[in-house]
Design a protein around this motif. Structure first.
Motif, PDB file in Angstrom:
ATOM      1  N   GLN A  86      35.853  30.881  42.675  1.00 24.86           N
ATOM      2  CA  GLN A  86      35.414  31.237  41.333  1.00 24.86           C
ATOM      3  C   GLN A  86      33.905  31.016  41.253  1.00 24.86           C
ATOM      4  O   GLN A  86      33.393  30.034  41.794  1.00 24.86           O
ATOM      5  N   LYS A  94      30.532  30.871  38.761  1.00 28.24           N
ATOM      6  CA  LYS A  94      29.989  30.743  37.410  1.00 28.24           C
ATOM      7  C   LYS A  94      28.492  30.983  37.451  1.00 28.24           C
ATOM      8  O   LYS A  94      27.759  30.288  38.163  1.00 28.24           O
ATOM      9  N   TYR A 108      31.830  32.996  33.918  1.00 30.06           N
ATOM     10  CA  TYR A 108      32.380  33.280  35.242  1.00 30.06           C
ATOM     11  C   TYR A 108      32.355  34.771  35.556  1.00 30.06           C
ATOM     12  O   TYR A 108      32.570  35.609  34.664  1.00 30.06           O
ATOM     13  N   CYS A 135      34.066  38.009  36.779  1.00 24.52           N
ATOM     14  CA  CYS A 135      35.429  38.412  36.449  1.00 24.52           C
ATOM     15  C   CYS A 135      35.636  39.869  36.837  1.00 24.52           C
ATOM     16  O   CYS A 135      34.760  40.713  36.611  1.00 24.52           O
ATOM     17  N   ALA A 173      38.130  30.045  33.749  1.00 25.58           N
ATOM     18  CA  ALA A 173      38.497  30.705  34.999  1.00 25.58           C
ATOM     19  C   ALA A 173      39.993  30.611  35.239  1.00 25.58           C
ATOM     20  O   ALA A 173      40.579  29.535  35.145  1.00 25.58           O
ATOM     21  N   SER A 174      40.603  31.763  35.531  1.00 20.92           N
ATOM     22  CA  SER A 174      42.012  31.802  35.920  1.00 20.92           C
ATOM     23  C   SER A 174      42.177  32.924  36.945  1.00 20.92           C
ATOM     24  O   SER A 174      41.363  33.055  37.849  1.00 20.92           O
ATOM     25  N   GLU A 180      39.407  35.727  37.300  1.00 20.67           N
ATOM     26  CA  GLU A 180      38.117  35.158  37.726  1.00 20.67           C
ATOM     27  C   GLU A 180      38.181  34.558  39.136  1.00 20.67           C
ATOM     28  O   GLU A 180      37.224  33.935  39.596  1.00 20.67           O
ATOM     29  N   THR A 181      39.300  34.747  39.821  1.00 19.97           N
ATOM     30  CA  THR A 181      39.469  34.190  41.167  1.00 19.97           C
ATOM     31  C   THR A 181      39.407  35.310  42.200  1.00 19.97           C
ATOM     32  O   THR A 181      40.115  36.314  42.087  1.00 19.97           O
ATOM     33  N   THR A 217      33.416  27.328  42.773  1.00 19.07           N
ATOM     34  CA  THR A 217      34.547  26.403  42.771  1.00 19.07           C
ATOM     35  C   THR A 217      35.627  26.946  43.695  1.00 19.07           C
ATOM     36  O   THR A 217      35.953  28.137  43.634  1.00 19.07           O
ATOM     37  N   ALA A 243      39.234  27.237  44.157  1.00 24.31           N
ATOM     38  CA  ALA A 243      40.396  27.100  43.272  1.00 24.31           C
ATOM     39  C   ALA A 243      41.710  27.097  44.026  1.00 24.31           C
ATOM     40  O   ALA A 243      42.735  26.660  43.477  1.00 24.31           O
TER      41      ALA A 243
END
Length: 512
Positions: A71, A73, A80, A82, A98-99, A102-103, A195, A197
């Motif tokens: 992810q 940002k 983020y 997306c 982020a979910s 956004e991954t 990040t 994730a």
């Protein structure tokens, strides 16, 4: 008829005679009531990084393996990156949290170069200077470099193969049009905070991570040392009578499996049969990873968490050929030896991605493939995990001689166990698990046998005593001992000691 055909016919007839000398007329149950008391040889021929983390230590840039979920940002917008609508259009930088959308899942080309895949399975690419995710074909997508500020920093830049860096000019406009970058300042639109994730550490990740030169050496060393002959001696000396051995679909192409897998696992499996014969053990071959992955997990052979198995007839037919190969090979090699006991057609197919209709179709074809070579081998059908009914396979299995339903019982993965005490977990085994097992166990002898193919004496209980673990293990042995086919502990060896049956036995936590 050729000589080979004559030999195969004789082997089949021999097995047919053995079958009727061993079993009653009630669904192939053994008159002697032999019950499997097994251990899984997990993490051996199908890699699971959590079981042996050191296997991944030598991979260059090991944080960036296939399937790693990243992810990004923007330091400029504070939002983020997306894939708009999950994919199919442009990338934006306007998401506060982020979910899934956004991954971005990595496809590793080499240690420095990657493709990025979005939620709806499109790959990130360029439309002029605009960054988009519209193509489902990886070869039409862009490749990227992830440039870190420093080895330990989470601040990165993303450089496209056209030589330009991505930037979030605004929340609605992400482009690849920056050729020169400055220092790592907070007002720089090319800088993102990254990040991690999600991670996958399976067979695909370890072999592609090391690459075609190093991977064969690493894997052959692992196969020859992780499980050895002395382990079979240990199994036989501690009240166990069988081993469930997970294998991947690529084993059927050994010694030259498709990229990125490497040859050698079939030789290791051959050794297992020889050792099992020496120490009087049965073997259950378990197809743990199918083409396209039946569950999207690392142990299901997935590259990036996708679950593609069962969506077309192609990989179902390919999977049947794997079952045919394994059964034919080991019936031919070990027809006069009792080690080859059962074939599990598929491990943990995940609902709803794998439909019941498709699974029944495959299980019937896989069963027929086994029966073309052996009337005596048990055929194990794994229940689906995820939303499903515990007896949904019975309409099929009721008509299949010497069939077995496999269920996996863990007091770990469901949040219902989060705050349970040791005694509550033990009571759950004696009440809930006992009821679940009784529900799928036929009393009249005409249905499939039952197999608790995976369980472990670990749980979520904090500060549990050794006696707590002993009581928890005993409860499961008491209840799962009622399974009409048997049970198998996960696993013989594991970096996590309570999942390591060898450690649990040697230290007095489990007594078979």
């Amino acid at each position: 008829m050729t000589m080979t055909s004559c030999v195969n016919l004789k082997i089949w007839l021999l097995n047919f005679v053995i079958l009727f000398s061993m079993v009653s007329l009630s669904h192939g149950r053994l008159n002697a009531q032999f019950q499997v008391k097994a251990v899984n040889l997990g993490g051996w021929l199908v890699t699971e990084g959590w079981m042996k983390p050191s296997l991944f230590d030598g991979i260059p840039n090991k944080d960036f393996l296939d399937g790693t979920g990243l992810q990004f940002k923007s330091v400029m917008t504070g939002k983020y990156l997306c894939a708009e609508s999950g994919g199919g259009t442009i990338l934006v930088a306007n998401c506060t949290d982020a979910s899934g959308w956004e991954t971005f899942r990595l496809w590793r080309i080499n240690e420095d170069t990657f493709r990025l895949r979005v939620f709806n399975k499109q790959f990130v690419g360029l439309d002029g200077i605009n960054v988009v995710a519209v193509s489902n074909i990886c070869t039409y997508s862009e490749t990227f470099h992830i440039v870190k500020e420093s080895d330990n920093s989470s601040r990165i830049r993303i450089k496209a193969s056209n030589g330009y860096f991505l930037q979030a000019k605004t929340q609605e406009l992400v482009t690849a049009d920056v050729s020169e970058v400055r220092e790592w300042e907070d007002d720089d639109p090319t800088i993102f905070v990254m990040t991690i994730a999600a991670r996958l550490q399976g067979e695909f990740q370890v072999t592609n991570g090391y690459g075609p030169t190093k991977a064969p050496q690493v894997m052959k060393e692992h196969w020859s040392t992780f499980i050895v002959e002395n382990d079979f001696k240990f199994i036989a000396s501690n009240g166990l009578n069988a081993a469930r051995i997970p294998v991947g679909w690529w084993i059927a192409s050994d010694p030259n499996p498709p990229w990125p897998y490497v040859g050698g696992s079939l030789h290791a499996l051959d050794n297992a049969f020889l050792w099992a014969q020496k120490y009087g053990l049965k073997i259950i071959i378990d197809l743990h990873a199918a083409p396209g992955s039946q569950n999207g997990f690392q142990h299901g052979g997935s590259r990036d968490g996708s679950q593609e198995w069962g969506k077309t007839n192609k990989n179902i037919l390919q999977t049947v050929r794997v079952i045919e190969f394994l059964t034919a090979r080991f019936i031919t090699l070990y027809a006069k030896r009792p080690s080859f006991y059962a074939v599990e057609l598929l491990n943990e197919p995940l609902s709803p991605g794998v439909t019941l209709e498709m699974l029944n179709k495959y299980y019937k074809a896989g069963y027929d493939a086994v029966r073309r070579h052996s009337p005596t081998a048990f055929v194990v059908l794994s229940n689906r995990i995820g939303p499903s009914k515990p007896k949904e396979l019975f309409p099929l299995a009721n008509g299949l001689m010497r069939s077995v339903i496999d269920v996996h019982y863990y007091n770990i993965f469901d949040d219902v166990f989060e705050n349970m005490s040791a005694q509550q977990n033990i009571d759950f085994i004696y009440t809930n698990r006992s009821s679940q097992l009784n529900n799928i166990t036929t009393s009249n002898g005409n249905g499939p046998l039952t197999f608790v193919g995976e369980w472990v004496a670990d749980w979520r209980v904090k500060n549990a005593t050794k006696e707590d673990f002993q009581r928890f293990a005993k409860a499961q042995l008491d209840v799962f001992g009622r399974a009409t086919f048997g049970w198998a502990y996960w696993a013989l060896k594991n970096a996590n000691k309570y999942w390591n049956l060898e450690w649990m036995i040697e230290n007095g936590y489990v007594k078979i």
